[in-house]
Each structure stands twice: as C-alpha cells, then as structure tokens.
Design a protein around this motif. Structure first.
Motif, PDB file in Angstrom:
ATOM      1  N   TYR A  34      35.864  40.299  51.448  1.00  0.00           N
ATOM      2  CA  TYR A  34      36.515  40.254  50.140  1.00  0.00           C
ATOM      3  C   TYR A  34      37.838  41.009  50.169  1.00  0.00           C
ATOM      4  O   TYR A  34      38.871  40.517  49.687  1.00  0.00           O
ATOM      5  CB  TYR A  34      35.592  40.859  49.098  1.00  0.00           C
ATOM      6  CG  TYR A  34      36.187  40.932  47.708  1.00  0.00           C
ATOM      7  CD1 TYR A  34      36.091  39.856  46.834  1.00  0.00           C
ATOM      8  CD2 TYR A  34      36.850  42.075  47.268  1.00  0.00           C
ATOM      9  CE1 TYR A  34      36.638  39.918  45.566  1.00  0.00           C
ATOM     10  CE2 TYR A  34      37.390  42.146  45.999  1.00  0.00           C
ATOM     11  CZ  TYR A  34      37.284  41.070  45.153  1.00  0.00           C
ATOM     12  OH  TYR A  34      37.838  41.138  43.891  1.00  0.00           O
TER      13      TYR A  34
ATOM     14  N   PHE B 208      34.778  41.773  41.982  1.00  0.00           N
ATOM     15  CA  PHE B 208      34.165  42.268  43.218  1.00  0.00           C
ATOM     16  C   PHE B 208      32.656  42.347  43.112  1.00  0.00           C
ATOM     17  O   PHE B 208      31.935  41.951  44.032  1.00  0.00           O
ATOM     18  CB  PHE B 208      34.734  43.641  43.569  1.00  0.00           C
ATOM     19  CG  PHE B 208      34.003  44.302  44.718  1.00  0.00           C
ATOM     20  CD1 PHE B 208      34.197  43.870  46.019  1.00  0.00           C
ATOM     21  CD2 PHE B 208      33.103  45.340  44.477  1.00  0.00           C
ATOM     22  CE1 PHE B 208      33.511  44.466  47.079  1.00  0.00           C
ATOM     23  CE2 PHE B 208      32.415  45.935  45.521  1.00  0.00           C
ATOM     24  CZ  PHE B 208      32.623  45.491  46.831  1.00  0.00           C
TER      25      PHE B 208
ATOM     26  N   TRP C 133      27.172  37.233  47.412  1.00  0.00           N
ATOM     27  CA  TRP C 133      27.114  37.331  48.871  1.00  0.00           C
ATOM     28  C   TRP C 133      25.720  37.781  49.320  1.00  0.00           C
ATOM     29  O   TRP C 133      25.119  37.191  50.219  1.00  0.00           O
ATOM     30  CB  TRP C 133      28.176  38.315  49.346  1.00  0.00           C
ATOM     31  CG  TRP C 133      28.160  38.598  50.825  1.00  0.00           C
ATOM     32  CD1 TRP C 133      27.434  39.546  51.472  1.00  0.00           C
ATOM     33  CD2 TRP C 133      28.921  37.922  51.843  1.00  0.00           C
ATOM     34  NE1 TRP C 133      27.690  39.514  52.820  1.00  0.00           N
ATOM     35  CE2 TRP C 133      28.591  38.524  53.074  1.00  0.00           C
ATOM     36  CE3 TRP C 133      29.838  36.880  51.818  1.00  0.00           C
ATOM     37  CZ2 TRP C 133      29.160  38.117  54.274  1.00  0.00           C
ATOM     38  CZ3 TRP C 133      30.397  36.459  53.012  1.00  0.00           C
ATOM     39  CH2 TRP C 133      30.063  37.075  54.226  1.00  0.00           C
TER      40      TRP C 133
ATOM     41  N   HIS D 163      35.764  31.958  46.753  1.00  0.00           N
ATOM     42  CA  HIS D 163      35.210  33.027  47.574  1.00  0.00           C
ATOM     43  C   HIS D 163      34.524  32.453  48.806  1.00  0.00           C
ATOM     44  O   HIS D 163      34.287  33.165  49.780  1.00  0.00           O
ATOM     45  CB  HIS D 163      34.217  33.869  46.768  1.00  0.00           C
ATOM     46  CG  HIS D 163      34.866  34.702  45.710  1.00  0.00           C
ATOM     47  ND1 HIS D 163      35.869  35.602  45.982  1.00  0.00           N
ATOM     48  CD2 HIS D 163      34.659  34.768  44.373  1.00  0.00           C
ATOM     49  CE1 HIS D 163      36.251  36.187  44.858  1.00  0.00           C
ATOM     50  NE2 HIS D 163      35.530  35.706  43.871  1.00  0.00           N
TER      51      HIS D 163
ATOM     52  N   TYR E  87      31.079  38.983  43.189  1.00  0.00           N
ATOM     53  CA  TYR E  87      31.151  38.459  44.557  1.00  0.00           C
ATOM     54  C   TYR E  87      30.090  39.113  45.443  1.00  0.00           C
ATOM     55  O   TYR E  87      29.398  38.431  46.210  1.00  0.00           O
ATOM     56  CB  TYR E  87      32.540  38.732  45.135  1.00  0.00           C
ATOM     57  CG  TYR E  87      32.612  38.572  46.633  1.00  0.00           C
ATOM     58  CD1 TYR E  87      32.812  37.325  47.197  1.00  0.00           C
ATOM     59  CD2 TYR E  87      32.468  39.669  47.482  1.00  0.00           C
ATOM     60  CE1 TYR E  87      32.862  37.172  48.580  1.00  0.00           C
ATOM     61  CE2 TYR E  87      32.515  39.534  48.854  1.00  0.00           C
ATOM     62  CZ  TYR E  87      32.718  38.281  49.392  1.00  0.00           C
ATOM     63  OH  TYR E  87      32.754  38.129  50.763  1.00  0.00           O
TER      64      TYR E  87
END
Length: 422
Positions: A412, A92, A99, A307, A95
């Motif tokens: 996510y 997470f 992002w 992703h 990611y």
C-alpha cells in the motif's frame, strides 16, 4: 424494483438473494468443515477448557456479527469490512482489512478443499482437492443463485449428519459427564488459544455482508440474516462439542484425526462412521463454495478502487458475477490445495480474519446513534476480543499473519509513493 441486468461496464451485481438464501449462505460458511476439523486442535490447546473456549469464541463472534450487521445495513455493497474500514476509518484501514481477508480466506479455501479430499480419497487428497476447487469455481461462475441453491442442499445434509452424531453420542453408554468438567489443565492462555482456533469455524457470517450488492432489501435483510445464521450455528456447535467431548474426553479428542467419526464409533454406532465421513466431505464443499464467493467479492471491491488490478472488477454480462476475480481466486486456491496441508491453514486463517473483524468493530464504534450504532460495549469487547484471540494463537500463525499484514502495508505504501510521484 428495477431488475434489468446491468451491463458489464456498470460493474454492478444483481440483487437475487432474499432472507432465506442469505441465511443459508451464512450457515454454509459456518456449519462446514470447521466443526469437523477445529475441535481437535482446540482440545489440544485447552484440554477440558474447550467448552469455555467455545463460549469465548461465541461472545467475540456475536460482537463481530452485531458490528458487521449494523455496518452492512448502512453500506450494502460488496467488500464487507474493506468497505466499512475505508468509509469510517480511512483508506488504509479498509485496505488492510481487505488484504487480510483475501489472503487469510484464500488459505482457508485450500484447507477446506484438502479436508474434502482427505475424507473422500485420503490417498489422493491433493488431487481431489484441486478437482473440487475447479468444480465449485465453475458453479460460482454460473451465478450466485445456482451457488445458493447448491448451498441449501449442502446445509441440509450437514445438519442431518450432525444431528445423527449428537443423538448417537448422547444416547449411547460411552458418554461421561465427568469429561465436561473444566480441570486444572485448562489454563487461561490455553482457553484463549482454543477460542482463537474455534473462531475459525464461526467466521462465515462475513460472507453475508460481502454479498451486499446481491441481496434484496439489504438494509433489512443483512442484519437479520447475520443474526439468524450465527444463532443457529452457536446452538449446533455447542451441541456437537458437548456430545463429542462427553464421549471422547479432552485427551482422546485432542489426538483424534477425525473426532466426530471416532466419537460415533466409541458411542457404539460404527455404522455411522461412513455417514460422518461423507458429511465432513459435504461440509467442506459447502464451506469452500461460500468462501470462494466471499473472497471473490472482496477482490472485486478492492479492484474497483485499484488496490488490486482493475481488470478483476469486471462483471460478467450474462451471469452477473465478478468472473475474472472468481477465476483468479479459484486458480490460486487450486495451487495452494496442491501444495499445502490442512492444519497449518487454520491458525493462519484465524489470524487474518480476527484482524479483519478488529477493523470492523473499530468502524462500528464510529457510527452515530442516528446511523444505527450498536451499544458501545459491543465494538469495544469485539475489538479487544479479536486482538486477544489473535495474539493467543500458535506462534507460527501469529508470525506469518503479522508478516502478511506487513507485506500488505508495504505494498500500500509503495503504491501511494508511486502515485504521488506520478
């Protein structure tokens, strides 16, 4: 070393870049439009506290660079902090860093393109910005070696222009030492805000880390390249800020649309104004070229892990670049350049990049001494500095930055729930 080009199916990039090219790409990212655009809003935020703000931004940038260098040496793959966060903190956090970087730097790309358009043809700034994005996307598509060659030329031109600005300002009669004194108008919060805005101009060393798969001997080259590029940039920025502030003073600098051009005019060198304007346009092109490289490589890494849409992970069989990711990034930036303005993107981009580096510092803190962990004070100061500078940015930048990160987290979570049901 095996230099046989990998197939597109392998999804691997070619290691073309040595230390010099890696340093140049970092310089092209940092010594760009930021030095032409960020000084004025920083002076508006802190007045005579601009210089302490620059020093604070430099300290945070140093911590971030050190953490990034140690992590890049251990994980020399495309994606930068997206990869480090995933490997050290969990999927997470990697990611979320990726992002924030992709969204924030995409906005920054649009700001760089618009800066170039504003200097080249102010009446048609948006049209010129779109044309610039298309042209530089084509350069990146043709291969990272060609992009590195063009960046060398751009960096040389911009450094020459900045040297002329500093010389004109400090040798003219308009420079006043009193303009450099920090007065009562520089509050602590103002200095923090100025540092956050100036950090926008320092953040290019991440570009070296995101090119981890295209650098030869990455465990040795990347840390050296990041340190060298950041050190050179700190010296250049300090010299330019001192020179311009000494001539214009904090109030005049804060209200200037083109501070470096106004500074050389005030210093008695009006003939340099067209040169400075041309240098600003060239600097914007250099920043944009390197930014598109970095955003497309992080997009590639996130697409590999699904992703982002997996087709974006494709690598061109001839040019050895993530061609689909580059085309998508170029298209989105072109749309933004046609519809947005410059100043609003600086704070928004800073927020996303500061969040990105907060994850990098947290990742570096988890390294063991055997893995090359920096002194613990480095990631601690770096993470705390990133959070402090991010929250000190203008309220609109903090709000929209938080919204973007929240949307990313929601995407996510939705993806994980959907995968679990399947």
């Amino acid at each position: 070393m095996n230099t046989t080009p990998p197939s597109a199916d392998a999804g691997e990039l070619r290691r073309h870049l040595g230390l010099f090219d890696a340093v140049v790409i970092g310089l092209g990212s940092m010594i760009g439009a930021g030095v032409f655009a960020a000084l004025a809003p920083a002076a508006a935020a802190a007045g005579s506290g601009l210089l302490p703000g620059l020093a604070l931004a430099a300290v945070v940038a140093y911590c971030n660079a050190t953490s990034s260098a140690r992590l890049a040496a251990r994980y020399p793959r495309s994606g930068g902090t997206y990869v480090y966060g995933r490997e050290r903190l969990g999927e997470f956090w990697g990611y979320l860093a990726g992002w924030g970087f992709v969204v924030g730097k995409t906005a920054s790309c649009a700001a760089m393109a618009l800066t170039a358009g504003s200097y080249l043809w102010p009446e048609q700034a948006h049209a010129v910005a779109v044309a610039v994005v298309v042209a530089l996307t084509a350069v990146n598509y043709a291969g990272v070696q060609k992009a590195a060659w063009l960046t060398r030329v751009i960096v040389a031109v911009v450094l020459a222009v900045l040297a002329a600005v500093v010389t004109a300002c400090l040798t003219g009669s308009a420079a006043e030492a009193g303009h450099l004194a920090v007065g009562a108008d520089a509050g602590f919060h103002g200095v923090l805000r100025a540092a956050g805005l100036l950090f926008f101009a320092f953040a290019g060393y991440a570009r070296i880390a995101t090119l981890g798969e295209e650098v030869r001997e990455p465990r040795r080259t990347i840390p050296r390249a990041i340190s060298l590029a950041l050190g050179i940039t700190l010296v250049v920025y300090a010299a330019v800020a001192l020179a311009v502030l000494a001539v214009l003073g904090p109030d005049r600098l804060a209200h200037s649309a083109a501070p470096l051009a106004e500074a050389v005019r005030a210093a008695g060198a009006p003939s340099l104004v067209p040169v400075v304007r041309a240098g600003a346009a060239v600097a914007s092109l250099g920043s944009l070229l390197a930014l598109i490289l970095g955003v497309s490589r992080t997009t590639l890494a996130m697409a590999r892990d699904r992703h982002l849409p997996h087709p974006l992970a494709a690598v061109h069989p001839r040019f050895g670049v993530p061609h689909r990711a580059e085309l998508l990034v170029g298209a989105v930036v072109a749309v933004l350049a046609a519809t947005t303005d410059v100043r609003g993107a600086i704070g928004f981009s800073s927020f996303g990049v500061l969040a990105y580096y907060a994850v990098a510092n947290a990742s570096a803190w988890t390294l063991t001494p055997g893995e090359g962990r920096p002194p613990l004070a480095v990631p601690v100061v770096g993470a705390a500095g990133c959070l402090a500078l991010a929250l000190a940015l203008p309220a609109s930048s903090v709000l929209w930055g938080a919204v973007v990160l929240a949307v990313g987290a929601a995407v996510y979570g939705l993806r994980r729930v959907t995968a679990a049901r399947r």
